[in-house]
Design an enzyme around this catalytic site. Sequence first.
Site, PDB file in Angstrom:
ATOM      1  N   GLY A 184     -34.605   9.591  44.841  1.00  0.00           N
ATOM      2  CA  GLY A 184     -33.435   8.737  44.692  1.00  0.00           C
ATOM      3  C   GLY A 184     -33.318   8.213  43.268  1.00  0.00           C
ATOM      4  O   GLY A 184     -33.715   8.863  42.289  1.00  0.00           O
ATOM      5  N   SER A 185     -32.790   7.004  43.137  1.00  0.00           N
ATOM      6  CA  SER A 185     -32.487   6.454  41.805  1.00  0.00           C
ATOM      7  C   SER A 185     -33.718   6.127  40.979  1.00  0.00           C
ATOM      8  O   SER A 185     -33.589   5.839  39.780  1.00  0.00           O
ATOM      9  CB  SER A 185     -31.618   5.202  41.958  1.00  0.00           C
ATOM     10  OG  SER A 185     -30.368   5.523  42.530  1.00  0.00           O
TER      11      SER A 185
END
Length: 569
Positions: A295-296
């Site tokens: 993810g981020s």
Amino acid sequence: MSRGAASPRPASFRLRLLVLFGALLAVAGLLAARAVHLQLLQHQFLAGQGDARFMRVASIAAHRGTVTDRYGEPLAVSTPVDSVWINPQQLAASNEQLQALASAARVDRQDLVRRVSTSLDHSFMYVARGLQPADSHRVRTLGMDGVNFVREYRRYYPAGEVTGHLLGFTDVDDNGQEGTELAFDHWLGGEDGLKRVIQDSRGRQVEDVESLREVRPGRELRLSIDLRLQYLAYRELKAAVRDNRARGGTAIVIDVRTGEILAMVNQPAFNPNDRTQLLPDMTRNRGATDLFEPGSSIKPFFVAAALTSGRFVPDSIIDTNPGYMQVGTSFIHDEHNLGAVPIATVLAKSSNVGMAHMALALEPREIWQTLSGLGFGQVTGSGLPGESAGQLSGYSHWRNVLIATMSHGYGLSVTPLQLAQAYATLGSFGIRRPVSMLRVDDPVAGERVLDRQVCAALLHLLEAVVNEPGGTGKLAAIPGYRVAGKTGTAWKAENGGYSQNRYMATFGGVVPVTHPRLAAVVVIDEPTAGKYHGGDVSAPVFSAVLGGALRLLGVPPDDLPPPEPVGAQ
């Protein structure tokens, strides 16, 4: 001839006497010849046969080397224990004795009877291995003929499940099976000694004859782990997994100056002292073996590629209007339209659109070189068994849609340990060092994979994630210290797509920013108590673990308010 004179013996009697005497002489001669044959010609054979019945080569158990933390605190020790064995032929006919023996040794009675009945052609059978002292005493007090003891060693782990995944465990023969015990089995394992002994007819050792091989005990192993930090990380991670009703979690702390792992914990945990818990799904070290899409939390490293390319500078403005974009057939969007914002805000508010714009402005080779240089797609060098290399495909196959999705953490897979190593490289201002499970007294020079100025700028940008209003990582703040980090929240893959209600929540970061000392990654798998973002679930664990670690290590604060002037009211 007078009446009292002896009559002469007939010739036949004398003949019989001579035959008898001759036969006796022949038998005596045969016996003498046989004795000479046995004593002179077959002496070695007969002596060997006698020794084979009463002389044995017995092993002397060597204890395994002790494992300690970096300060010498014991993590794994070998303690002497008794194992019980019998000759099945001696006890097979006594069911009452077998029942009493099974009860004293705490083994299944029916199983013992079955094993004895199927081992009647053997003269040796273990009843129980590695008995506790109380159990061994109960067996001894039976005073049962044919029940014998042999001294062995059993592994004991003082910290229990706190260090379970890190250390692994040994089998009943004290051979490493998982974790550090397996990775360094050649170092920890000793070499049993051998001696020649005389045994009586019941198999009991009567006398030691000679030593054939000296015992070589295993060598001590000093790990990089700080047991204080290990307890701290274990406590905070366990509480977070419980409170968020998560499936599991991982927390890893690395010293950025040396690459040493100071703490590494997983949930759910297992106690290596309890062999009923030694199941494959319980014992694998998820921090080194399990892959996930980050993810981020991967975004800082795409920003590093952008800064390295020279096409972007820390003050560059990224236009995210209108809050979404189409790449091929895929749509990428932000929760809110941020408009034209600096890179610091792109990171602080985790803009997928902003990251996609930056990534698509770069050459695929530039992105791949940065990610590969940071260690993605490779093992970290920790030596932990089963460590995964992650998944980072060659850039020649990248298309725009893959580049855009990779920029916010999909389309590539990492392990928590790989991600922690990447943040540690950032904290060491671009020097990548192998991750070490052993204490490092002389740090290796490492390999420069990022420019120092790029790393310094990126750390400053990542402070906005924690400090900027609306930043996703504000719960990672540590009073008195400057924190740089990034949150990550990713859907989990399932059935060829992505689940809309199963998440991986992540936070990775470096502290203190002024003089980085520690890097850490916290991953929470499938939180289900309502909160699921990395900033809500993982960031508080990072704050608690790293805040406590900095104080325990005596790292001076770098974000204290200036002192008030003397006499100020």
